[in-house]
Scaffold this motif. Structure first.
Motif, PDB file in Angstrom:
ATOM      1  N   GLU A  89       1.155  -4.414   1.103  1.00 47.22           N
ATOM      2  CA  GLU A  89       0.017  -3.496   1.042  1.00 47.22           C
ATOM      3  C   GLU A  89      -0.966  -3.770   2.180  1.00 47.22           C
ATOM      4  O   GLU A  89      -1.503  -2.840   2.787  1.00 47.22           O
ATOM      5  N   PHE A  90      -1.214  -5.026   2.449  1.00 46.96           N
ATOM      6  CA  PHE A  90      -2.118  -5.393   3.535  1.00 46.96           C
ATOM      7  C   PHE A  90      -1.579  -4.920   4.888  1.00 46.96           C
ATOM      8  O   PHE A  90      -2.325  -4.397   5.717  1.00 46.96           O
ATOM      9  N   LEU A  91      -0.269  -5.068   5.081  1.00 43.85           N
ATOM     10  CA  LEU A  91       0.347  -4.632   6.328  1.00 43.85           C
ATOM     11  C   LEU A  91       0.245  -3.119   6.482  1.00 43.85           C
ATOM     12  O   LEU A  91      -0.040  -2.610   7.570  1.00 43.85           O
TER      13      LEU A  91
ATOM     14  N   HIS B  85      -3.210  -1.713   7.531  1.00 44.95           N
ATOM     15  CA  HIS B  85      -3.601  -1.916   8.929  1.00 44.95           C
ATOM     16  C   HIS B  85      -2.638  -1.259   9.898  1.00 44.95           C
ATOM     17  O   HIS B  85      -2.741  -1.491  11.107  1.00 44.95           O
ATOM     18  N   ASN B  86      -1.682  -0.496   9.394  1.00 45.63           N
ATOM     19  CA  ASN B  86      -0.738   0.200  10.265  1.00 45.63           C
ATOM     20  C   ASN B  86      -0.304   1.484   9.567  1.00 45.63           C
ATOM     21  O   ASN B  86       0.435   1.446   8.594  1.00 45.63           O
ATOM     22  N   LYS B  87      -0.789   2.624  10.066  1.00 45.59           N
ATOM     23  CA  LYS B  87      -0.504   3.903   9.416  1.00 45.59           C
ATOM     24  C   LYS B  87       0.981   4.245   9.462  1.00 45.59           C
ATOM     25  O   LYS B  87       1.528   4.828   8.517  1.00 45.59           O
ATOM     26  N   GLU B  88       1.658   3.893  10.552  1.00 47.83           N
ATOM     27  CA  GLU B  88       3.075   4.183  10.665  1.00 47.83           C
ATOM     28  C   GLU B  88       3.861   3.486   9.559  1.00 47.83           C
ATOM     29  O   GLU B  88       4.807   4.060   8.992  1.00 47.83           O
ATOM     30  N   ILE B  89       3.471   2.255   9.229  1.00 47.86           N
ATOM     31  CA  ILE B  89       4.128   1.523   8.142  1.00 47.86           C
ATOM     32  C   ILE B  89       3.698   2.074   6.790  1.00 47.86           C
ATOM     33  O   ILE B  89       4.511   2.233   5.879  1.00 47.86           O
ATOM     34  N   ASP B  90       2.416   2.395   6.651  1.00 45.61           N
ATOM     35  CA  ASP B  90       1.901   2.880   5.376  1.00 45.61           C
ATOM     36  C   ASP B  90       2.563   4.196   4.948  1.00 45.61           C
ATOM     37  O   ASP B  90       2.695   4.460   3.756  1.00 45.61           O
TER      38      ASP B  90
ATOM     39  N   THR C 168      11.850  -3.454  -1.964  1.00 42.25           N
ATOM     40  CA  THR C 168      10.899  -4.413  -2.518  1.00 42.25           C
ATOM     41  C   THR C 168      11.432  -5.120  -3.762  1.00 42.25           C
ATOM     42  O   THR C 168      10.725  -5.943  -4.336  1.00 42.25           O
ATOM     43  N   SER C 169      12.640  -4.811  -4.187  1.00 43.13           N
ATOM     44  CA  SER C 169      13.172  -5.409  -5.417  1.00 43.13           C
ATOM     45  C   SER C 169      13.467  -6.893  -5.205  1.00 43.13           C
ATOM     46  O   SER C 169      13.662  -7.350  -4.069  1.00 43.13           O
TER      47      SER C 169
ATOM     48  N   LEU D 211      -3.512  -5.603 -10.513  1.00 39.93           N
ATOM     49  CA  LEU D 211      -4.450  -6.106  -9.504  1.00 39.93           C
ATOM     50  C   LEU D 211      -3.887  -7.302  -8.752  1.00 39.93           C
ATOM     51  O   LEU D 211      -4.392  -7.654  -7.694  1.00 39.93           O
ATOM     52  N   ASN D 212      -2.867  -7.947  -9.314  1.00 37.59           N
ATOM     53  CA  ASN D 212      -2.240  -9.087  -8.644  1.00 37.59           C
ATOM     54  C   ASN D 212      -0.721  -8.960  -8.793  1.00 37.59           C
ATOM     55  O   ASN D 212      -0.107  -9.642  -9.617  1.00 37.59           O
ATOM     56  N   PRO D 213      -0.092  -8.090  -8.008  1.00 42.25           N
ATOM     57  CA  PRO D 213       1.350  -7.847  -8.170  1.00 42.25           C
ATOM     58  C   PRO D 213       2.240  -8.907  -7.529  1.00 42.25           C
ATOM     59  O   PRO D 213       3.453  -8.759  -7.523  1.00 42.25           O
TER      60      PRO D 213
END
Length: 784
Positions: free
Chosen positions: A221-223, A226-231, A245-246, A211-213
């Motif tokens: 995750e927030f980005l 709010h942006n399907k292309e990024i998601d 992300t490492s 829950l708090n990575p």
């Protein structure tokens, strides 16, 4: 794609892979005579047009394209050829009117594509003329594995480049590159936010179910939300071996950001002369860190102080610090020969005459003049007041004890705020204070810092404004049964001390003295402050202290009386004899008896101000700094009234590496013209300092008219004034490397600090530059 052929023979699987690419087809062998051949029907021309378009779009050279002729076929032009006989072969057969011969379009186009001629010379170069033997056409077509069919398949493959296996792989690779680019930019954007705010990146649990990575993954995750292309390309939707992300990837991106930020600073410095500001301090992990800031004048004439890095040093000896500076200079290609000033805080390992860092740098570059930090000199002058005057020293001890006792617990702090709020309400009702936006805000007692005596001014201001509330809290503590006897006794003694006339007098006296020096201390914190303005501010500080000494006694005493009446403090009669304190049972050692007026006016009021003036004159003596006297002659204030040609020539002689003997001869004449121009030019009237003069010279392009004068001005501007910029770095280090990030490596902390401190420059760096730097660090699995 087989709709053009009546015969639909099955194609072997291996033939689908052996398609012909445009790059493999040799168009140089096509005929150049546009009238050589005529298509049997419009469809032949369509095939040729498609082949030509495929070649022009994707081929290696457009100049070798085949110029296809317009249709000239007509029955009246034929000899023995009847096109109606060969309608079933109209998709590949073409006819030459001049030679009265038929040719195979497919075999001709691909007669050299496979290194052999498909169908023989008859249908390729010689032409078919045996019109009675129509069966020869079927023989030429042959079975599904004939050379004619192979040529037909190659032609279809040439016209359908999008279905080629390499085209499919190319499309897939391009899509992967686009996804990688989006994913990398998303990671960079998240890192930008965290670096600007000095936040941590990683969390304790970075699993998908956490829950708090950590801040980085939460931002990502927030980005994506709010942006399907990024998601579509990050986290769960990214390849497992290329999520970006490492921790290693995060550190490499931050390193790329730091390198690009420093590169902007180094490019801005260019070949200009510069000074360095150095200081060392321990971080939260008890590591000794050395911070370096460079001071230079940019192309617009503006003075800049930029942070270029922090180095962990094993020891604080001068040799260790010098080695760390050399290492940093080598990393950023900074030359020690360009160094013209060095500023430290005055510690022995810094300004030692023989073995200090200052001496080691001067041995290598005699023009790197040392300036003792003005803010540190002011600090020493204020400390001297407390050390040399026993009542004042005792006064600051009492103030510190009051702050500690009142703010010792949350309960006492709450009581203090409540009492102060009640006092404000009563004062508003009486009309003693006014209400308005930003007034009467909730506050608390401020604790003074050990390394900044200017902070004592804020502490005294808060004590004066909350004096009634502080008295009430001390009274409550002394009468509270829940308090220990020691606490009750301490609170009672402090209450008795602060409710004395002696404490009220010293409180207002030090508040006045520190108020004057506080303005000077604040002015010295500016990055673009020049040495002449700093000396002027010191003179203003001395002048104000002298005015208070000569004319401020009566008004000062009235303020003390008013404060005592307001807080029910007994007022002493100045004509009475002053009672000196002495230990019980010991005589006064025949000290002369003096009145209260003499004690408070001469011993305290005059004594404290005289000590302050004496220290300021000693530590900021113009006569002791010959270089500063010469620099002051460049000051543009009051129509360049301080201009002195003789002293400016003397200043130029301090820099033999920058101004040769020939330059000195030219400077002698140039100064005459320069001062006449400046005094009669309205654009240069009303300038306040050397910084304003430098910017105005560049703006009006006078720096090109008087290059030697401008160089002299630049040398004066880069002389360091205070080490405030270095101390800001250590303040930022407490934010970046906090207690929870105590295990940060030196490189990781250095990169984070550079971006955090120089965020003004970092905001101007585009993602593209960071991406290129990141890609060039090492070989990546993907390339953007």
């Amino acid at each position: 794609m087989h709709r053009f052929f009546k015969r639909k023979d099955p194609e072997p699987e291996e033939q689908k892979i052996e398609n012909v690419r445009v790059e493999e087809f040799d168009f140089s062998q096509l005929p150049t005579d546009p009238g050589l051949r005529t298509p049997i029907c419009d469809y032949n021309a369509n095939i040729r047009d498609q082949v030509r378009r495929a070649y022009l779009q994707k081929g290696p050279c457009q100049s070798s394209g085949y110029e296809f002729p317009k249709r000239k076929f007509g029955v009246s032009q034929c000899r023995r050829f009847n096109p109606s006989w060969f309608k079933e072969f109209g998709d590949w057969l073409e006819y030459s009117i001049e030679k009265d011969a038929a040719y195979c379009l497919y075999c001709y186009l691909f007669k050299t594509a496979k290194g052999k001629q498909a169908g023989g010379e008859t249908f390729v170069s010689e032409g078919f003329t045996n019109w009675k033997c129509k069966d020869r056409l079927n023989i030429h077509v042959g079975q599904h594995d004939s050379e004619h069919h192979k040529a037909r398949m190659d032609c279809e493959a040439l016209m359908n480049q999008d279905e080629h296996i390499q085209s499919v792989l190319h499309k897939q690779s391009r899509q992967m590159r686009n996804d990688y680019r989006i994913r990398l930019n998303a990671s960079i954007d998240c890192i930008r936010v965290l670096l600007r705010q000095g936040l941590s990146f990683r969390g304790h649990d970075e699993t998908e179910s956490s829950l708090n990575p950590g801040n980085f993954l939460v931002q990502l995750e927030f980005l994506g939300a709010h942006n399907k292309e990024i998601d579509d390309v990050i986290l769960k939707n990214a390849p497992k071996n290329c999520k970006l992300t490492s921790p290693d990837i995060q550190k490499e991106i931050v390193n790329a950001c730091a390198i690009e930020t420093v590169n902007v600073i180094i490019r801005d410095v260019g070949d200009s002369l510069f000074s360095i500001l150095v200081d060392e301090s321990r971080d939260v992990s008890t590591k000794e860190q050395m911070s370096v800031v460079i001071r230079y004048v940019d192309s617009s004439g503006h003075v800049n102080e930029r942070f270029v890095g922090i180095e962990h040093v094993a020891s604080t000896t001068a040799l260790s610090l010098k080695a760390a500076i050399d290492k940093m200079f080598s990393r950023y290609n900074l030359s020690m020969s360009k160094l013209r000033g060095q500023g430290f805080d005055g510690a022995s390992n810094m300004q030692g005459k023989f073995n200090g860092l200052k001496a080691l740098i001067l041995k290598e570059n005699p023009c790197a003049f040392y300036i003792h930090c003005f803010a540190h000199q002011l600090q020493l002058a204020l400390i001297a007041v407390a050390k040399k005057n026993l009542p004042i020293s005792n006064f600051f001890r009492v103030v510190g004890d009051v702050v500690n006792v009142v703010g010792a617990s949350c309960k006492r702090s709450d009581i203090l705020r409540e009492k102060h709020s009640d006092f404000i309400v009563e004062a508003l009702e009486r009309g003693d204070i006014s209400s308005g936006r930003g007034l009467n805000q909730e506050t608390s007692l401020q604790r003074a810092g050990d390394t900044r005596w200017g902070s004592h001014y804020s502490s005294l201001i808060s004590l004066i404004s909350m004096f009634s509330a502080v008295s009430d809290v001390l009274e409550i503590i002394s009468e509270d049964d829940s308090s220990s006897p020691d606490q009750k006794t301490e609170a009672f003694n402090l209450l008795e001390s602060i409710l004395s006339f002696d404490f009220a007098f010293n409180l207002h006296l030090m508040k006045h003295v520190l108020a004057i020096s506080s303005e000077l201390s604040t002015a010295l914190q500016k990055k673009d402050q020049d040495i002449v303005n700093a000396m002027d501010l010191v003179q203003v500080c001395k002048h104000r202290l002298q005015m208070i000494r000569d004319e401020g006694w009566d008004s000062f005493l009235e303020k003390v009386y008013h404060f005592c009446e307001q807080h029910y403090i007994g007022i002493l009669k100045m004509d009475d004899m002053f009672t000196r304190w002495a230990p019980r049972g010991r005589p006064h050692r025949n000290r002369p008896e003096v009145t209260n007026l003499h004690h408070y006016r001469v011993d305290l009021f005059y004594g404290v101000i005289d000590i302050q003036l004496q220290e300021l004159n000693h530590r900021f003596s113009e006569a002791g700094i010959e270089l500063l006297l010469c620099v002051a002659c460049l000051c543009p204030q009051n129509s360049f009234v301080a201009f002195d040609k003789k002293k400016l020539m003397q200043l130029a002689e301090f820099y033999p590496q920058d101004l040769s003997r020939f330059d000195l001869l030219m400077l002698d004449d140039q100064l005459e013209t320069y001062i006449c121009d400046m005094r009669f030019n309205k654009a240069f009237q009303g300038l306040k300092g050397l910084g304003d003069l430098s910017e105005k010279l560049v703006m009006s392009k006078k720096n090109m008219v008087y290059p030697l004068v401008y160089k002299l001005l630049t040398l004066a501007l880069i002389l360091p004034v205070a080490t405030a910029s270095v101390e800001r770095v250590f303040s930022a280090m407490k934010i970046v490397k906090e207690r929870l990030r105590i295990r940060m490596s030196d490189d990781w902390m250095n990169d984070s600090l550079i971006v955090y401190v120089e965020k003004e420059i970092f905001l101007t760096i585009d993602n593209e530059a960071i991406v290129k730097r990141f890609q060039n660090m090492k070989t990546r699995k993907e390339q953007s």
